[in-house]
Design an enzyme around this catalytic site. Sequence first.
Site, PDB file in Angstrom:
ATOM      1  N   ASP A  81      -1.927  -6.823  -6.059  1.00 28.72           N
ATOM      2  CA  ASP A  81      -2.432  -5.502  -5.686  1.00 28.72           C
ATOM      3  C   ASP A  81      -3.897  -5.629  -5.237  1.00 28.72           C
ATOM      4  O   ASP A  81      -4.709  -6.242  -5.938  1.00 28.72           O
ATOM      5  CB  ASP A  81      -2.327  -4.594  -6.920  1.00 28.72           C
ATOM      6  N   HIS A 179      -7.659   6.589  -6.082  1.00 34.36           N
ATOM      7  CA  HIS A 179      -7.336   5.932  -7.348  1.00 34.36           C
ATOM      8  C   HIS A 179      -7.954   6.688  -8.517  1.00 34.36           C
ATOM      9  O   HIS A 179      -8.940   7.399  -8.345  1.00 34.36           O
ATOM     10  CB  HIS A 179      -7.865   4.491  -7.337  1.00 34.36           C
ATOM     11  N   ASN A 254       2.446   3.560  -5.629  1.00 30.42           N
ATOM     12  CA  ASN A 254       1.659   2.812  -6.611  1.00 30.42           C
ATOM     13  C   ASN A 254       1.201   3.687  -7.775  1.00 30.42           C
ATOM     14  O   ASN A 254       0.542   4.711  -7.559  1.00 30.42           O
ATOM     15  CB  ASN A 254       0.394   2.255  -5.942  1.00 30.42           C
TER      16      ASN A 254
HETATM   17  P1  13P Z   1      -3.423   5.409  -9.519  1.00 29.61           P
HETATM   18  O1  13P Z   1      -4.833   5.250  -9.950  1.00 29.61           O
HETATM   19  O2  13P Z   1      -3.190   6.782  -8.952  1.00 29.61           O
HETATM   20  O3  13P Z   1      -2.435   5.106 -10.584  1.00 29.61           O
HETATM   21  O4  13P Z   1      -3.152   4.390  -8.299  1.00 29.61           O
HETATM   22  C1  13P Z   1      -2.841   3.041  -8.543  1.00 29.61           C
HETATM   23  C2  13P Z   1      -2.871   2.214  -7.316  1.00 29.61           C
HETATM   24  O5  13P Z   1      -2.938   2.671  -6.198  1.00 29.61           O
HETATM   25  C3  13P Z   1      -2.827   0.747  -7.516  1.00 29.61           C
HETATM   26  O6  13P Z   1      -2.959   0.050  -6.317  1.00 29.61           O
HETATM   27  O1  G3H Z   2      -6.020   0.091  -7.486  1.00 28.58           O
HETATM   28  C1  G3H Z   2      -6.403  -0.210  -8.604  1.00 28.58           C
HETATM   29  C2  G3H Z   2      -5.400  -0.389  -9.683  1.00 28.58           C
HETATM   30  O2  G3H Z   2      -5.306   0.788 -10.439  1.00 28.58           O
HETATM   31  C3  G3H Z   2      -5.752  -1.578 -10.522  1.00 28.58           C
HETATM   32  O3  G3H Z   2      -6.833  -1.309 -11.357  1.00 28.58           O
HETATM   33  O4  G3H Z   2      -8.394  -3.172 -10.805  1.00 28.58           O
HETATM   34  O5  G3H Z   2      -8.650  -1.849 -12.920  1.00 28.58           O
HETATM   35  O6  G3H Z   2      -6.733  -3.450 -12.645  1.00 28.58           O
HETATM   36  P1  G3H Z   2      -7.725  -2.536 -11.975  1.00 28.58           P
HETATM   37 ZN    ZN Z   3      -4.253   0.982  -4.896  1.00 26.65          ZN
END
Ligand code: 13P
Ligand code: G3H
Ligand code: ZN
Length: 316
Positions: A81, A179, A254
């Site tokens: 990701d 996010h 996501n």
């Molecule tokens: P959320 O913060 O809305 O859960 O989105 C997660 C995401 O896009 C991870 O790539």
């Molecule tokens: O897009 C971000 C995801 O929620 C992952 O979050 O980088 O804190 O693991 P993180």
């Molecule tokens: Zn994301």
Amino acid sequence: MIVTTKELFKVAYGQFAIGAYNINNMEQCIGLFQGNLDSQAPFIIQISKGARSYARVKMLEGLINSAQEVFPEAIFAVHLDHGDEQACYDCIDSGFYSSVMIDASHFPFDENVAITQRVVERAHAKGISVEAELGMLGGVEEDIKVDEKHAMLTDPDEAATFVERAGCDSLAVAIGTSHGAYKFKGRQGLHLERLAEIQQRLPGFPLVMHGSSSVPREEVERINAAGGAMDPSARGVDENEFAKAVPLGVTKVNIDTDGRLVWMRVHREYFRDEPEKIDFRPPGKIFMAEYAKFIAHKNTQLGSAGRLAEVREALG
Ligand code: 13P
Ligand code: G3H
Ligand code: ZN
């Protein structure tokens, strides 16, 4: 069985969306597999750069491999990701990931194309799918902060040119989400009209919606009643919107923040109600069951629940 996101999207396009869930630890991993099998859904495990450094790369791979043995029926993709170029290469070379996201959306258009092309070349040589991003989501992506003012919706013409030049297998589009727990104010919501325009320029091409947690009000209230201090106006994506986004080409949704809220609610309530306890396993057990329930619920909203047999058949 680990499959590519491309294989999953071929079955899902226009019919349902695949839930892409971030995991960081064993409890999430067990709850994730359990919830997807309870709801008979294919799914995507997402691993962020943060997760790779928190849990250590090898530990995460070990967890997922063991989960495959414990839950042999599961059909899923393992996806990086929000990778940068180097993280993509690390995952491609590891031989473990079936899909990577190269997120170069903060670079100028031509640079985004060039970086994505390089990743696509290396990934496709190993049969790995590539998700790219065009446009900017609000909020925080890994360590890159994009304030609301600068969050830009994806331009449909640019999206078509980008996909043609970059050769990616799916595209994360900015259609109003961000996010984290604080996405919308007042009556804001998804820009479905923009999504429809993108689909017109890219018919049949899989689109990805980041920042898709719904931040349920009840969850925020329970967290705050158990000692949390979340802004009660926190608001996410209305789950009813998923069904509208699917016919417009969204095949991957996501979700990370909502899972964190489940963790927070379970642990805060447990230790509020059992202040003398110190064993972390009882709340861990509750969390795994609650997380599985949460995953099954999301899959119902995404339309992926009950699709496992169909996917297995399509994969041959
Ligand atoms: P959320 O913060 O809305 O859960 O989105 C997660 C995401 O896009 C991870 O790539
Ligand atoms: O897009 C971000 C995801 O929620 C992952 O979050 O980088 O804190 O693991 P993180
Ligand atoms: Zn994301």
